[in-house]
Design an enzyme around this catalytic site. Structure first.
Site, PDB file in Angstrom:
ATOM      1  N   TYR A   1     -10.426  55.467 -35.281  1.00 38.99           N
ATOM      2  CA  TYR A   1     -10.291  56.917 -35.450  1.00 38.99           C
ATOM      3  C   TYR A   1     -10.910  57.382 -36.757  1.00 38.99           C
ATOM      4  O   TYR A   1     -10.736  56.755 -37.806  1.00 38.99           O
ATOM      5  CB  TYR A   1      -8.814  57.314 -35.464  1.00 38.99           C
ATOM      6  CG  TYR A   1      -8.185  57.369 -34.095  1.00 38.99           C
ATOM      7  CD1 TYR A   1      -8.657  58.238 -33.117  1.00 38.99           C
ATOM      8  CD2 TYR A   1      -7.103  56.550 -33.783  1.00 38.99           C
ATOM      9  CE1 TYR A   1      -8.065  58.295 -31.863  1.00 38.99           C
ATOM     10  CE2 TYR A   1      -6.503  56.604 -32.537  1.00 38.99           C
ATOM     11  CZ  TYR A   1      -7.000  57.478 -31.582  1.00 38.99           C
ATOM     12  OH  TYR A   1      -6.419  57.529 -30.353  1.00 38.99           O
TER      13      TYR A   1
ATOM     14  N   MET B 248      -1.798  53.998 -32.857  1.00 41.48           N
ATOM     15  CA  MET B 248      -0.425  53.883 -32.354  1.00 41.48           C
ATOM     16  C   MET B 248      -0.105  52.472 -31.853  1.00 41.48           C
ATOM     17  O   MET B 248       0.960  51.934 -32.122  1.00 41.48           O
ATOM     18  CB  MET B 248      -0.203  54.898 -31.215  1.00 41.48           C
ATOM     19  CG  MET B 248       1.256  54.990 -30.778  1.00 41.48           C
ATOM     20  SD  MET B 248       1.484  56.094 -29.367  1.00 41.48           S
ATOM     21  CE  MET B 248       1.059  57.684 -30.075  1.00 41.48           C
TER      22      MET B 248
ATOM     23  N   ARG C  94      26.512  59.997 -54.031  1.00 40.10           N
ATOM     24  CA  ARG C  94      26.088  59.952 -52.634  1.00 40.10           C
ATOM     25  C   ARG C  94      27.321  59.938 -51.734  1.00 40.10           C
ATOM     26  O   ARG C  94      27.473  60.753 -50.858  1.00 40.10           O
ATOM     27  CB  ARG C  94      25.207  58.710 -52.421  1.00 40.10           C
ATOM     28  CG  ARG C  94      24.542  58.659 -51.088  1.00 40.10           C
ATOM     29  CD  ARG C  94      23.653  57.434 -50.942  1.00 40.10           C
ATOM     30  NE  ARG C  94      24.401  56.191 -50.895  1.00 40.10           N
ATOM     31  CZ  ARG C  94      23.877  55.016 -50.549  1.00 40.10           C
ATOM     32  NH1 ARG C  94      22.592  54.926 -50.246  1.00 40.10           N
ATOM     33  NH2 ARG C  94      24.619  53.925 -50.521  1.00 40.10           N
TER      34      ARG C  94
ATOM     35  N   LYS D  12      24.346  46.624 -41.312  1.00 37.30           N
ATOM     36  CA  LYS D  12      24.081  47.989 -40.851  1.00 37.30           C
ATOM     37  C   LYS D  12      22.647  48.083 -40.310  1.00 37.30           C
ATOM     38  O   LYS D  12      21.814  47.205 -40.570  1.00 37.30           O
ATOM     39  CB  LYS D  12      24.280  48.968 -42.004  1.00 37.30           C
ATOM     40  CG  LYS D  12      23.334  48.750 -43.182  1.00 37.30           C
ATOM     41  CD  LYS D  12      23.720  49.612 -44.386  1.00 37.30           C
ATOM     42  CE  LYS D  12      22.776  49.346 -45.554  1.00 37.30           C
ATOM     43  NZ  LYS D  12      23.214  50.024 -46.781  1.00 37.30           N
TER      44      LYS D  12
HETATM   45  C1  LIG Z   1      23.140  49.028 -47.836  1.00 38.37           C
HETATM   46  C2  LIG Z   1      24.309  48.820 -48.719  1.00 38.37           C
HETATM   47  C3  LIG Z   1      24.575  47.550 -49.258  1.00 38.37           C
HETATM   48  C4  LIG Z   1      23.605  46.411 -49.172  1.00 38.37           C
HETATM   49  O1  LIG Z   1      22.566  46.639 -50.102  1.00 38.37           O
HETATM   50  P1  LIG Z   1      21.397  45.620 -50.346  1.00 38.37           P
HETATM   51  O2  LIG Z   1      20.605  46.233 -51.443  1.00 38.37           O
HETATM   52  O3  LIG Z   1      20.627  45.555 -49.066  1.00 38.37           O
HETATM   53  O4  LIG Z   1      21.982  44.309 -50.683  1.00 38.37           O
HETATM   54  C5  LIG Z   1      25.760  47.377 -49.944  1.00 38.37           C
HETATM   55  N1  LIG Z   1      26.624  48.401 -50.119  1.00 38.37           N
HETATM   56  C6  LIG Z   1      26.393  49.633 -49.638  1.00 38.37           C
HETATM   57  C7  LIG Z   1      27.382  50.706 -49.878  1.00 38.37           C
HETATM   58  C8  LIG Z   1      25.223  49.889 -48.936  1.00 38.37           C
HETATM   59  O5  LIG Z   1      24.977  51.131 -48.493  1.00 38.37           O
END
Ligand SMILES: *Cc1c(COP(=O)(O)O)cnc(C)c1O
Length: 339
Positions: A236, A286, A122, A31
């Site tokens: 800055y 920046m 969640r 992701k």
């Molecule tokens: C992001 C995520 C993972 C991976 O988690 P890590 O801590 O990066 O290994 C696994 N399952 C779900 C549902 C996630 O949101």
């Protein structure tokens, strides 16, 4: 002078984590563009290493990598089935009764997973919601029934055992494959492995997988150097003033590249020239960072902010954040090179 991403190290970390859960399929979480490192390169490299189960947050992320992976790669979408989303070739992880019933008739049989809420509050079905659709959902042959741990990076946290017990109770008698753990849960031991683990940050070289091989290095080009006299200030707000004759190098990166101002706030951030390190002085702006290189025998063409000595978690600590956030913030202005 680039962000160097070691795909071999990502694959090696994926394999060594997979070896810790020998009874489970090792899934790969890609992701957020593979935690900022480039899903288009990372996902095929993991497929070549043997990964077949991929996880993205959003359907759009899944559509981006679908053409890059052979047909036997499964791509799970953690946000599930959102209204109007094209899920062709993807497997939504349904999180609520609303998602379960949405376009139910259009969904190919078995082309879904289920997420249960075991305590994190969640995403996922609450126990009562799950009880109401459980028989129908199981009859439709889900590819995965999963939940997610909130505190797995703290092995002694009581929530781990509580969530494990809730997940077990909610999935008792289920014959679909089950998954509870990400990187942290995988490290908690076999009770947490079930049929599949979802490996993320550990593959990318971050804590809590302390044994991970480093994955990224980032060297920033030196644009110019100058001598400053005692009493002269830099950057800055004139937040740093020389107390001795000093040589200052200005490097080409800043908060627009994901190197947050907060990283320099404690005055402990250092950039590296081989084995030696030099303090960042003045504010991160920046596009620019200023470094006191007075003690270097010569100034190299580039100074490293991430390397094997100073990893993502060390830098994150200085800014009061976590390695995940450093990785996903890394910008796209510096060239990327893949090993
Ligand atoms: C992001 C995520 C993972 C991976 O988690 P890590 O801590 O990066 O290994 C696994 N399952 C779900 C549902 C996630 O949101």
């Amino acid at each position: 002078m680039a962000l160097v991403i070691d795909l071999g190290a990502i694959a090696a970390n994926w394999k060594s984590l997979a070896d810790k859960a020998p009874g489970a399929r090792p899934g790969a979480v890609v992701k957020a563009d593979a935690y900022g490192l480039g899903a288009a390169r990372v996902a095929p490299a993991l497929y070549a290493a043997g990964a077949r189960d991929f996880f993205v947050a959003l359907a759009g992320e899944g559509r981006d990598i679908r053409p890059l992976l052979p047909e036997d790669a499964r791509i799970f979408v953690l946000s599930g089935h959102m209204e109007g989303e094209d899920l062709t070739g993807l497997i939504p992880v349904l999180n609520s009764p609303e998602q379960f019933f949405r376009d139910r008739a259009l969904r190919p049989k078995g082309q879904f997973g289920i997420q249960l809420d075991s305590g994190m509050n969640r995403l996922g079905f609450e126990p009562g919601e799950w009880a109401a659709i459980r028989a129908e959902a199981l009859a439709a042959g889900p590819q995965l029934i999963m939940s997610h741990l909130a505190c797995a990076d703290e092995p002694d946290h009581p929530a781990n055992a509580q969530q494990l017990a809730v997940f077990r109770a909610m999935t008792e008698g289920v014959d679909a494959p089950r998954a509870l753990s990400a990187t942290g849960g995988t490290l908690l031991g076999p009770d947490y492995h079930f049929d599949l683990v979802r490996l993320g940050i550990g593959m990318y070289g971050g804590l809590p997988y302390a044994e991970a091989r480093p994955v990224v290095s980032l060297a920033l080009p030196v644009i110019q150097t100058r001598e400053v006299k005692p009493g002269e200030s830099v950057g800055y707000g004139y937040s740093w003033t020389a107390t001795r004759p000093a040589r200052i190098a200005t490097v080409a990166a800043g908060y627009a590249d994901g190197l947050a101002r907060a990283l320099a706030r404690q005055g402990q951030l250092r950039l590296w020239a081989g084995e030696r390190s030099c303090p960042v002085v003045g504010r991160i702006s920046m596009d620019l960072i200023t470094v006191d290189v007075t003690d270097l025998p010569f100034v190299p063409e580039a100074l490293e902010i991430l390397n094997a000595r100073q990893g993502i978690d060390a830098v994150a600590d200085l800014g009061g954040t976590i390695g995940y956030e450093i990785l996903t913030s890394l910008g796209h202005r510096y060239p990327r090179r893949y090993l």
